[in-house]
Write a protein that holds these residues in place. Structure first.
Motif, mmCIF file in Angstrom:
data_model
loop_
_atom_site.group_PDB
_atom_site.id
_atom_site.type_symbol
_atom_site.label_atom_id
_atom_site.label_comp_id
_atom_site.label_asym_id
_atom_site.label_seq_id
_atom_site.Cartn_x
_atom_site.Cartn_y
_atom_site.Cartn_z
ATOM 1 N N PHE A 127 42.369 33.033 39.158
ATOM 2 C CA PHE A 127 42.319 34.106 38.510
ATOM 3 C C PHE A 127 41.217 35.151 38.948
ATOM 4 O O PHE A 127 40.195 34.825 38.644
ATOM 5 C CB PHE A 127 42.598 34.087 36.946
ATOM 6 N N SER A 128 41.514 36.432 39.029
ATOM 7 C CA SER A 128 40.270 37.262 39.379
ATOM 8 C C SER A 128 40.669 38.851 38.979
ATOM 9 O O SER A 128 41.722 39.108 38.927
ATOM 10 C CB SER A 128 39.981 37.196 40.922
ATOM 11 N N ASP A 129 39.609 39.600 38.779
ATOM 12 C CA ASP A 129 39.710 40.957 38.389
ATOM 13 C C ASP A 129 39.382 42.051 39.661
ATOM 14 O O ASP A 129 38.261 41.667 40.246
ATOM 15 C CB ASP A 129 38.903 41.275 37.459
ATOM 16 N N ILE A 130 40.615 42.859 40.082
ATOM 17 C CA ILE A 130 39.941 43.683 41.387
ATOM 18 C C ILE A 130 40.325 45.087 40.749
ATOM 19 O O ILE A 130 41.291 45.445 40.125
ATOM 20 C CB ILE A 130 41.361 43.392 42.035
ATOM 21 N N ILE A 131 39.144 45.802 40.696
ATOM 22 C CA ILE A 131 38.892 46.942 39.962
ATOM 23 C C ILE A 131 38.967 47.871 41.239
ATOM 24 O O ILE A 131 37.996 48.098 42.244
ATOM 25 C CB ILE A 131 37.674 46.997 39.208
ATOM 26 N N ILE A 132 39.965 49.181 41.320
ATOM 27 C CA ILE A 132 40.501 49.692 42.412
ATOM 28 C C ILE A 132 40.475 51.244 41.774
ATOM 29 O O ILE A 132 41.137 51.630 40.802
ATOM 30 C CB ILE A 132 41.781 49.367 42.897
ATOM 31 N N LEU A 140 42.029 48.412 36.421
ATOM 32 C CA LEU A 140 41.989 46.864 36.610
ATOM 33 C C LEU A 140 43.316 46.405 36.983
ATOM 34 O O LEU A 140 44.175 46.534 36.409
ATOM 35 C CB LEU A 140 41.665 46.501 35.084
ATOM 36 N N THR A 141 43.237 45.743 38.042
ATOM 37 C CA THR A 141 44.319 45.072 38.742
ATOM 38 C C THR A 141 43.969 43.531 38.826
ATOM 39 O O THR A 141 42.871 43.154 38.672
ATOM 40 C CB THR A 141 44.762 45.451 39.988
ATOM 41 N N PHE A 142 44.824 42.700 39.136
ATOM 42 C CA PHE A 142 44.490 41.058 39.100
ATOM 43 C C PHE A 142 45.181 40.739 40.436
ATOM 44 O O PHE A 142 46.072 41.150 41.156
ATOM 45 C CB PHE A 142 45.361 40.718 37.709
ATOM 46 N N SER A 143 44.570 39.453 40.676
ATOM 47 C CA SER A 143 44.904 38.636 41.845
ATOM 48 C C SER A 143 44.437 37.183 41.437
ATOM 49 O O SER A 143 43.817 36.942 40.698
ATOM 50 C CB SER A 143 43.829 39.252 42.902
ATOM 51 N N PRO A 144 45.515 36.197 42.110
ATOM 52 C CA PRO A 144 45.037 34.882 41.878
ATOM 53 C C PRO A 144 43.731 34.288 42.314
ATOM 54 O O PRO A 144 43.183 33.500 42.187
ATOM 55 C CB PRO A 144 46.152 34.198 43.130
ATOM 56 N N GLY A 145 42.869 35.303 43.112
ATOM 57 C CA GLY A 145 41.620 35.081 43.503
ATOM 58 C C GLY A 145 40.842 36.248 44.232
ATOM 59 O O GLY A 145 41.752 36.934 44.725
ATOM 60 N N VAL A 146 39.613 36.071 44.520
ATOM 61 C CA VAL A 146 39.032 37.372 45.564
ATOM 62 C C VAL A 146 39.536 37.085 46.851
ATOM 63 O O VAL A 146 39.848 37.915 47.580
ATOM 64 C CB VAL A 146 37.585 37.243 45.371
ATOM 65 N N ILE A 147 39.745 35.674 47.253
ATOM 66 C CA ILE A 147 40.386 35.565 48.688
ATOM 67 C C ILE A 147 41.581 35.965 49.036
ATOM 68 O O ILE A 147 41.777 36.795 49.887
ATOM 69 C CB ILE A 147 40.050 33.841 48.664
ATOM 70 N N PRO A 148 42.470 35.929 48.029
ATOM 71 C CA PRO A 148 43.701 36.503 48.532
ATOM 72 C C PRO A 148 43.699 38.039 48.450
ATOM 73 O O PRO A 148 44.399 38.837 48.920
ATOM 74 C CB PRO A 148 44.869 35.936 47.405
ATOM 75 N N ALA A 149 42.699 38.724 47.465
ATOM 76 C CA ALA A 149 42.749 39.999 47.379
ATOM 77 C C ALA A 149 42.069 40.533 48.805
ATOM 78 O O ALA A 149 42.374 41.754 49.122
ATOM 79 C CB ALA A 149 41.568 40.365 46.299
ATOM 80 N N LEU A 150 41.077 39.933 49.154
ATOM 81 C CA LEU A 150 40.381 40.333 50.463
ATOM 82 C C LEU A 150 41.670 40.378 51.607
ATOM 83 O O LEU A 150 41.580 41.375 52.478
ATOM 84 C CB LEU A 150 39.292 39.275 50.851
ATOM 85 N N TYR A 151 42.373 39.279 51.580
ATOM 86 C CA TYR A 151 43.514 39.495 52.677
ATOM 87 C C TYR A 151 44.424 40.835 52.386
ATOM 88 O O TYR A 151 44.771 41.448 53.566
ATOM 89 C CB TYR A 151 44.350 38.133 52.472
ATOM 90 N N GLN A 152 44.778 40.777 51.347
ATOM 91 C CA GLN A 152 45.475 41.857 50.935
ATOM 92 C C GLN A 152 44.949 43.220 51.242
ATOM 93 O O GLN A 152 45.503 44.343 51.807
ATOM 94 C CB GLN A 152 45.958 42.031 49.363
ATOM 95 N N LEU A 153 43.592 43.699 50.932
ATOM 96 C CA LEU A 153 43.015 44.735 51.002
ATOM 97 C C LEU A 153 42.789 45.049 52.334
ATOM 98 O O LEU A 153 42.949 46.290 52.906
ATOM 99 C CB LEU A 153 41.825 44.665 50.354
ATOM 100 N N VAL A 154 42.520 43.929 53.186
ATOM 101 C CA VAL A 154 42.224 44.395 54.799
ATOM 102 C C VAL A 154 43.558 44.755 55.164
ATOM 103 O O VAL A 154 43.593 45.989 56.094
ATOM 104 C CB VAL A 154 41.678 43.195 55.506
ATOM 105 N N GLU A 155 44.633 44.155 54.866
ATOM 106 C CA GLU A 155 46.020 44.332 55.349
ATOM 107 C C GLU A 155 46.438 45.754 54.923
ATOM 108 O O GLU A 155 47.121 46.367 55.619
ATOM 109 C CB GLU A 155 46.864 43.509 54.689
ATOM 110 N N ASP A 156 46.240 46.142 53.832
ATOM 111 C CA ASP A 156 46.555 47.657 53.261
ATOM 112 C C ASP A 156 46.013 48.919 53.942
ATOM 113 O O ASP A 156 46.485 49.822 54.370
ATOM 114 C CB ASP A 156 46.140 47.612 51.769
#
Length: 403
Positions: A257-262, A102-118
Motif C-alpha cells: 500500500f502506498s500514497d501517490i500524490i499527483i 491523493l491516489t493509491f498504488s499497491p506500492g511505489v514500485i508499481p506506481a513507477l512502472y505506471q508513471l513511466v508508461e503514462d
C-alpha cells in the motif's frame, strides 16, 4: 524503552522474501545453487524490511478490523485516512496537500512502472536519475523500453554530492521527460538540503520535466536532521508527483500500500483509470497505515534511537576491524552504504563473496544499484544489535582469511 528491538523473531515458514526469496533476487538462481552455509545459518542484511516486530498498536488495529468478520472488496471512501496522513505530513514536515491529489498504488514500485508508461513511453522519451540508484528505477524503464539516463553522484570521502553541472546538462536533452528523485536517497542515505532541492527544482522547472519524488524513506531520519518534501520546495509546480508510504517506516511492506500524490489533474485521472487493481485496496493495509500515523509515533521515535545506535556501532566496528572500509553515517534510512574497494580490491562480486565466505546476505554493486556502485555494499541494519554484531564479525573474519 517501551518497545523491545532486541527480540529475535523466527520468520521461517511465513513465505518471507527475506528468508526464502534471496536466491532468486540476489543471485538469480534457485535451490540448485549450494552455499557453504545452511539457509538458517545466514545473517540476512539484504532486502529492505526489518527484523523488528510491527508496533503493537498497529497489530491491534488490524485485529480489530479482522473482528469485523468480513474482508470484502475495499476502497477508501471517507476522509479518515487522508486526515491521518495529512496531519502526519503537517506535524512532521510542515507540508500539506489537497485531498483530491491523493491516489493509491499497491506500492511505489508499481506506481513507477505506471508513471513511466503514462508520461514517458508514449513520446519515446527518457528518464533521468542520480546514481547509485534504487534498482527499480531502472527496471521501471526497462519494462517500458525507455532509456534511463544516469547522473553519477560525486563521492567526497563517503559524503555523496550531486554533480549539478552534469545533472543540468543531461536534463537539457529534449528527449528527457522525467526526473526520478530519491528523497532521502537510497542507497547512500543522503538527506538533501534545502539548497540542493532548490537547485534540483530549478533544473526541473527550466526543462519542464515531470518530477517523481520517491520519499518512502522520509520518516527514517537521524536525530537532529529533518526531511524536506519536494512538495514544499515546489508548492505550485503542476508536474510534481510524490510517492510515500508507511511501509518502510513501520515494517509493513508486505501489505502492499502506498500514497501517490499527483497534482496534475489529467495525469491523476489517467493514473486512476489505468490502475490494474481497479482501485481495490487490502482492507488490512489501510487500517494498518492509518493506525501507524495516528498511534505509532512513540514506536517510531524509539526505533530511530535504536537505528542511530546500530549505525554508530557499525562505524566503530569498521574503524577498529576493517579500517580499509570507508563508511560515513547516513542522514536517513536504516542502511549502511560501505565502500569496500580498498578492503577487497580484487573481489568483483561482493554479495557472492560474503555469502560464500561469511554466511552474510547483503546487496551491492551495479547489478543491484544501477551504476556508480561497484565495490560498495549495502547493509540493512534494521535488526537486533546482536545480529548486526554477528554479521560484522563474520565479515571481518572472512576478509582476514581471504587476505
Amino acid at each position: 524503552m517501551k518497545y523491545n528491538f532486541d527480540e529475535i523473531i523466527d520468520r521461517k515458514n511465513t513465505n518471507s522474501q527475506n528468508v526464502e526469496g534471496w536466491r532468486s533476487y540476489i543471485f538469480k538462481c534457485g535451490p540448485e545453487k549450494v552455499f557453504p552455509y545452511a539457509d538458517d545459518e545466514f545473517i540476512r542484511m539484504w532486502v529492505a524490511d526489518m527484523e523488528f516486530a510491527v508496533a503493537p498498536e498497529i497489530r491491534e488495529a488490524m485485529k480489530d478490523r479482522i473482528d469485523r468478520k468480513i474482508l470484502g472488496y475495499t476502497t477508501i471512501s471517507d476522509d479518515q485516512y487522508y486526515n491521518a496522513l495529512n496531519k502526519w505530513c503537517n506535524d512532521k514536515y510542515d507540508w500539506t496537500f489537497k485531498k483530491e491529489e491523493l491516489t493509491f498504488s499497491p506500492g511505489v514500485i508499481p506506481a513507477l512502472y505506471q508513471l513511466v508508461e503514462d508520461l514517458v513511453k508514449p513520446c519515446g522519451g527518457k528518464v533521468l536519475t542520480m546514481t547509485p540508484a534504487y534498482g527499480f528505477f531502472l527496471h521501471a524503464c526497462e519494462y517500458n523500453n525507455v532509456e534511463l539516463v544516469k547522473s553519477p553522484l560525486i563521492n567526497d570521502n563517503g559524503n555523496f554530492k550531486i554533480d549539478f553541472d552534469d545533472l543540468a546538462s543531461k536534463a537539457a536533452d529534449p528527449d528527457v521527460k522525467m526526473l526520478m528523485l530519491c528523497n532521502p536517497h537510497n542507497p547512500t542515505g543522503r538527506v538533501w538540503s534545502k539548497e540542493e532541492l532548490k537547485k534540483i527544482a530549478d533544473i526541473v522547472e527550466t526543462n519542464q520535466l515531470w518530477l517523481v519524488s520517491d520519499e518512502i524513506h522520509c520518516d527514517l531520519i537521524r536525530a537532529g536532521l529533518k526531511h524536506i518534501p519536494m512538495g514544499k520546495i515546489m508548492p505550485d509546480y503542476d508536474r510534481l508527483i510524490t510517492a510515500m508510504s508507511a511501509s518502510k517506516t513501520f515494517n509493513l511492506a508486505g501489505l502492499s500500500f502506498s500514497d501517490i500524490i499527483i497534482r496534475n489533474k489529467e495525469e491523476r485521472k489517467k493514473f486512476i483509470d489505468r490502475d490494474k487493481t481497479h482501485g481495490a485496496i487490502n482492507p488490512l493495509s489501510v487500517v494498518a497505515h492509518k493506525a501507524a500515523y495516528e498511534q505509532a509515533d512513540q514506536w517510531l521515535e524509539e526505533l530511530k534511537i535504536y537505528l542511530d545506535e546500530n549505525l554508530m556501532f557499525v562505524k566503530d566496528f569498521l574503524a577498529s576491524n576493517i579500517p580499509e572500509a570507508s563508511f560515513e553515517m547516513p542522514g536517513a534510512t536504516y542502511f549502511a552504504w560501505v565502500d569496500m574497494r580498498k578492503a577487497l580490491p580484487d573481489v568483483k562480486d561482493m554479495p557472492l563473496f560474503f555469502a560464500n565466505n561469511a554466511g552474510v546476505l547483503l546487496e551491492g554493486g551495479d547489478s543491484l544499484f544501477v551504476n556508480n556502485a561497484e565495490g560498495f555494499i549495502r547493509l540493512n541494519l534494521a535488526m537486533p544489535r546482536s545480529l548486526v554484531a554477528e554479521g560484522l564479525r563474520r565479515m571481518a573474519e572472512a576478509i582476514r582469511k581471504y587476505r
